[in-house]
Design a protein around this motif. Structure first.
Motif, PDB file in Angstrom:
ATOM      1  N   HIS A 199       0.851  -1.189   0.000  1.00 26.98           N
ATOM      2  CA  HIS A 199       0.000   0.000   0.000  1.00 26.98           C
ATOM      3  C   HIS A 199       0.889   1.242   0.000  1.00 26.98           C
ATOM      4  O   HIS A 199       1.619   1.486   0.967  1.00 26.98           O
ATOM      5  N   LEU A 200       0.850   1.993  -1.089  1.00 27.55           N
ATOM      6  CA  LEU A 200       1.644   3.218  -1.212  1.00 27.55           C
ATOM      7  C   LEU A 200       1.039   4.310  -0.333  1.00 27.55           C
ATOM      8  O   LEU A 200      -0.133   4.660  -0.483  1.00 27.55           O
ATOM      9  N   ILE A 201       1.842   4.840   0.588  1.00 28.98           N
ATOM     10  CA  ILE A 201       1.413   5.952   1.438  1.00 28.98           C
ATOM     11  C   ILE A 201       1.747   7.267   0.763  1.00 28.98           C
ATOM     12  O   ILE A 201       0.901   8.141   0.624  1.00 28.98           O
ATOM     13  N   SER A 202       3.016   7.390   0.320  1.00 31.28           N
ATOM     14  CA  SER A 202       3.424   8.615  -0.364  1.00 31.28           C
ATOM     15  C   SER A 202       4.725   8.381  -1.124  1.00 31.28           C
ATOM     16  O   SER A 202       5.488   7.470  -0.819  1.00 31.28           O
ATOM     17  N   SER A 203       4.943   9.219  -2.107  1.00 31.59           N
ATOM     18  CA  SER A 203       6.188   9.250  -2.857  1.00 31.59           C
ATOM     19  C   SER A 203       6.395  10.702  -3.245  1.00 31.59           C
ATOM     20  O   SER A 203       5.577  11.265  -3.974  1.00 31.59           O
ATOM     21  N   ALA A 204       7.467  11.296  -2.711  1.00 29.27           N
ATOM     22  CA  ALA A 204       7.654  12.731  -2.921  1.00 29.27           C
ATOM     23  C   ALA A 204       9.127  13.102  -2.906  1.00 29.27           C
ATOM     24  O   ALA A 204       9.959  12.368  -2.355  1.00 29.27           O
ATOM     25  N   GLU A 205       9.418  14.230  -3.499  1.00 35.65           N
ATOM     26  CA  GLU A 205      10.758  14.800  -3.426  1.00 35.65           C
ATOM     27  C   GLU A 205      10.805  15.676  -2.183  1.00 35.65           C
ATOM     28  O   GLU A 205       9.971  16.560  -2.003  1.00 35.65           O
ATOM     29  N   VAL A 206      11.786  15.389  -1.299  1.00 33.30           N
ATOM     30  CA  VAL A 206      11.911  16.104  -0.028  1.00 33.30           C
ATOM     31  C   VAL A 206      13.378  16.421   0.255  1.00 33.30           C
ATOM     32  O   VAL A 206      14.274  15.889  -0.399  1.00 33.30           O
ATOM     33  N   ALA A 207      13.601  17.242   1.259  1.00 30.19           N
ATOM     34  CA  ALA A 207      14.960  17.507   1.733  1.00 30.19           C
ATOM     35  C   ALA A 207      15.360  16.364   2.664  1.00 30.19           C
ATOM     36  O   ALA A 207      14.580  15.977   3.534  1.00 30.19           O
TER      37      ALA A 207
END
Length: 176
Positions: free
Chosen positions: A46-54
């Motif tokens: 189950h994908l919660i999130s995928s993001a570009e972050v520091a």
């Protein structure tokens, strides 16, 4: 809550663990495969999130990144009967040198990272560390919809995949 976890080797924490926890934490294979075998048809990612972050300071150091570089942070649950067993978080630095690999990660959706890492002999685990974190720790941001007071054992793996370094954190949500 904002405290940096102290990562330790398994030998340093074994006395705090049940036999089942020792087996799960020391497993060198794919957790996805392990859970899939025990759950059979009811396993899912189950994908919660995928993001570009520091990245945080430890991630900058481990991945040998420039402090200005962003990372992909991918968070998933490995579930059995829709019940989360593992919370996994993957961190990969964004750069033109690893664009092909980061594109693969972005395209995974609800497939496991293990479907890439454990099928390719070029993927090598370089280091492993363990820490016990509270469900309220920043590590678990976005992971829980409710405020839990439990502590979880987390394994941190550093991998090299075709010259790209990545960190895979795995929090063992089951107390067994």
């Amino acid at each position: 809550m904002g405290e940096t976890p102290k990562w330790r080797c398994l030998a340093d924490i074994e006395h705090q663990l049940t036999q089942m926890q020792i087996i799960a934490l020391s497993d060198q294979g794919s957790l996805t495969r392990q859970i899939r075998l025990s759950c059979e048809a009811t396993f899912d990612v189950h994908l919660i999130s995928s993001a570009e972050v520091a990245p945080n300071a430890q991630e900058v150091c481990l991945l040998q990144l420039d402090k200005k570089i962003k990372v992909i942070s991918r968070k998933v649950y490995l579930r059995c009967h829709k019940i989360p067993q593992i919370f996994a978080k993957t961190i990969i630095g964004l750069s033109s040198e690893n664009q092909t690999f980061t594109d693969k990660i972005k395209a995974l959706g609800e497939q496991s990272l293990g479907s890439i890492l454990f099928k390719d002999p070029l993927a090598r685990k370089q280091a492993v560390g363990f820490a016990q974190l509270s469900a309220q720790d920043a590590f678990f941001e976005d992971a829980f919809s409710e405020n839990l007071n439990s502590y979880y054992w987390v394994r941190r793996n550093l991998y090299d995949y075709e010259g790209v370094s990545l960190i895979v954190y795995e929090a063992f949500l089951s107390e067994e």
